[in-house]
Design a protein around this motif. Structure first.
Motif, mmCIF file in Angstrom:
data_model
loop_
_atom_site.group_PDB
_atom_site.id
_atom_site.type_symbol
_atom_site.label_atom_id
_atom_site.label_comp_id
_atom_site.label_asym_id
_atom_site.label_seq_id
_atom_site.Cartn_x
_atom_site.Cartn_y
_atom_site.Cartn_z
ATOM 1 N N LYS A 126 0.831 -1.209 0.000
ATOM 2 C CA LYS A 126 0.000 0.000 0.000
ATOM 3 C C LYS A 126 0.865 1.258 0.000
ATOM 4 O O LYS A 126 1.797 1.399 0.778
ATOM 5 C CB LYS A 126 -0.928 0.028 1.208
ATOM 6 C CG LYS A 126 -2.097 -0.912 1.091
ATOM 7 C CD LYS A 126 -3.063 -0.737 2.244
ATOM 8 C CE LYS A 126 -4.245 -1.672 2.071
ATOM 9 N NZ LYS A 126 -5.199 -1.537 3.170
ATOM 10 N N VAL A 127 0.515 2.167 -0.900
ATOM 11 C CA VAL A 127 1.153 3.473 -0.973
ATOM 12 C C VAL A 127 0.022 4.490 -0.978
ATOM 13 O O VAL A 127 -0.806 4.501 -1.895
ATOM 14 C CB VAL A 127 2.020 3.629 -2.244
ATOM 15 C CG1 VAL A 127 2.574 5.037 -2.351
ATOM 16 C CG2 VAL A 127 3.127 2.600 -2.268
ATOM 17 N N GLY A 128 -0.040 5.307 0.051
ATOM 18 C CA GLY A 128 -1.122 6.279 0.155
ATOM 19 C C GLY A 128 -2.483 5.618 0.292
ATOM 20 O O GLY A 128 -3.484 6.148 -0.180
ATOM 21 N N GLY A 129 -2.528 4.444 0.917
ATOM 22 C CA GLY A 129 -3.787 3.729 1.115
ATOM 23 C C GLY A 129 -4.260 2.944 -0.093
ATOM 24 O O GLY A 129 -5.328 2.347 -0.078
ATOM 25 N N VAL A 130 -3.464 2.919 -1.161
ATOM 26 C CA VAL A 130 -3.834 2.196 -2.391
ATOM 27 C C VAL A 130 -2.878 1.022 -2.587
ATOM 28 O O VAL A 130 -1.659 1.196 -2.560
ATOM 29 C CB VAL A 130 -3.775 3.128 -3.622
ATOM 30 C CG1 VAL A 130 -4.099 2.377 -4.892
ATOM 31 C CG2 VAL A 130 -4.704 4.309 -3.441
ATOM 32 N N CYS A 131 -3.444 -0.166 -2.769
ATOM 33 C CA CYS A 131 -2.623 -1.360 -2.984
ATOM 34 C C CYS A 131 -1.941 -1.305 -4.348
ATOM 35 O O CYS A 131 -2.583 -1.042 -5.364
ATOM 36 C CB CYS A 131 -3.479 -2.625 -2.900
ATOM 37 S SG CYS A 131 -4.085 -2.977 -1.262
ATOM 38 N N GLN A 132 -0.651 -1.574 -4.349
ATOM 39 C CA GLN A 132 0.092 -1.633 -5.606
ATOM 40 C C GLN A 132 0.073 -3.047 -6.186
ATOM 41 O O GLN A 132 0.205 -3.222 -7.385
ATOM 42 C CB GLN A 132 1.537 -1.180 -5.378
ATOM 43 C CG GLN A 132 1.652 0.232 -4.836
ATOM 44 C CD GLN A 132 1.020 1.268 -5.757
ATOM 45 O OE1 GLN A 132 1.335 1.325 -6.935
ATOM 46 N NE2 GLN A 132 0.115 2.055 -5.216
#
Length: 68
Positions: free
Chosen positions: A51-57
């Motif tokens: 997660k980066v900024g609450g978004v899964c990569q």
């Protein structure tokens, strides 16, 4: 062949062609089908760590759930 997505086609073509030539293949019935889950799941810990900024990569493989 599984990685390329051609395992079912290649095995079925082989059996169809060689069943007339190789005696022990003549008794083979049915066809080869890909398994329900073609890929293993990505560990949930790795998905969470991506997660980066609450978004899964990382996206979970089909059939195993999604990022939350």
């Amino acid at each position: 062949m599984r990685r390329w997505g051609i395992a079912d086609t290649a095995v079925n073509n082989y059996l169809g062609t060689e069943a007339g030539r190789i005696s022990y293949l003549s008794g083979v019935s049915g066809t080869f089908a890909l398994p329900k889950y073609q890929f293993y799941p990505i560990p949930s810990v790795q998905v969470e760590l991506s997660k980066v900024g609450g978004v899964c990569q990382l996206q979970q493989n089909p059939g195993w759930g999604a990022c939350q």
